[in-house]
Design an enzyme around this catalytic site. Sequence first.
Site, short mmCIF file in Angstrom:
data_model
loop_
_atom_site.label_atom_id
_atom_site.label_comp_id
_atom_site.label_asym_id
_atom_site.label_seq_id
_atom_site.Cartn_x
_atom_site.Cartn_y
_atom_site.Cartn_z
N HIS A 1 -2.04 -6.08 -4.37
CA HIS A 1 -1.68 -4.74 -4.84
C HIS A 1 -2.68 -3.71 -4.33
O HIS A 1 -2.32 -2.66 -3.78
CB HIS A 1 -1.63 -4.73 -6.37
CG HIS A 1 -1.28 -3.40 -6.96
ND1 HIS A 1 0.00 -3.09 -7.36
CD2 HIS A 1 -2.03 -2.30 -7.22
CE1 HIS A 1 0.03 -1.85 -7.83
NE2 HIS A 1 -1.21 -1.35 -7.76
N GLU A 2 -3.97 -4.01 -4.52
CA GLU A 2 -5.00 -3.06 -4.08
C GLU A 2 -5.07 -2.96 -2.56
O GLU A 2 -5.41 -1.90 -2.02
CB GLU A 2 -6.36 -3.45 -4.66
CG GLU A 2 -6.43 -3.43 -6.18
CD GLU A 2 -5.96 -2.11 -6.78
OE1 GLU A 2 -6.22 -1.04 -6.17
OE2 GLU A 2 -5.35 -2.12 -7.86
N HIS B 1 -2.75 -0.22 -1.58
CA HIS B 1 -3.40 1.09 -1.70
C HIS B 1 -4.36 1.33 -0.54
O HIS B 1 -4.39 2.42 0.06
CB HIS B 1 -4.19 1.16 -3.01
CG HIS B 1 -3.36 1.37 -4.23
ND1 HIS B 1 -2.54 2.47 -4.40
CD2 HIS B 1 -3.23 0.64 -5.38
CE1 HIS B 1 -1.95 2.40 -5.58
NE2 HIS B 1 -2.35 1.30 -6.19
N GLU C 1 1.54 4.34 -5.23
CA GLU C 1 1.99 3.14 -5.94
C GLU C 1 3.16 2.48 -5.23
O GLU C 1 3.32 1.25 -5.29
CB GLU C 1 2.38 3.48 -7.38
CG GLU C 1 1.20 3.79 -8.28
CD GLU C 1 0.23 2.62 -8.41
OE1 GLU C 1 0.67 1.45 -8.35
OE2 GLU C 1 -0.98 2.88 -8.55
#
Length: 252
Positions: free
Chosen positions: A181-182, A185, A211
């Site tokens: 997930h990170e 980003h 997001e």
Amino acid sequence: VREASRDYRKSVALSEELVRREAELESRGYQTWVQARQEKDWKLFAPVLKEWIAARRERASAIDASKPPYDVLADEYSTGLTADRIRAIFDEVKAGLLPFLAELRSKSTAPESSWLKGNFESAKQAELCREIALALGFDLEKGRLDVSVHPFTGGAHPTDVRMTTRFKAQDVMDGIIGAIHETGHALYEQGRNADYDGLPVSNAAGMAIHESQSLLWERMVAKSRPFATFLLPKLRQSFPEAFPEDKTDEDL
């Protein structure tokens, strides 16, 4: 020019005292949140949260007192976003999602995942997450990966992107999914156009877009069958005693 003017108007609307107070509350609030989480006592966090809400209301009023505070503050996360727009989006998602979830629960059972639980050394988890982040495209020449209480991505510039994840000894997938997930980003930040560095056009296009990039990698890539095929051998290599040979990428 429009975006630069908009950012300038917002900045000069805020008093120096309010900016200082918000910075102090951010720092104190994070430390208090960590303590409350560790002690499982969220009442510890209530006083600073109350101060923060008051400060944000003050910010909203200073920027545009003619609009609802929520709309003013939401605009800082995604330009043009309002409570009405959020409500319309959620109502549409709810209308389609709730019947689908009800049908799914009535016709199927949750996959058996006990074989993914165990005792996984944090250092090995960290090395595996680093390997996955690099495979997805994260550039260590322009950032780094560390450990924190809660996963996040930050940094001062596309050439200095800092991301963190966390690890649970009994659940190896928690750290992996957090890292992916990170990484989403981080890839978005590292991919910003250097030709327009310092100009509004090179800024991130809001939290919603941010997001969308992290969830693209987490949900659409990391939970796909091809990614399971990629991941399972790496899990076995990092934790050879933990994963049964009879399990396949379909089980994962």
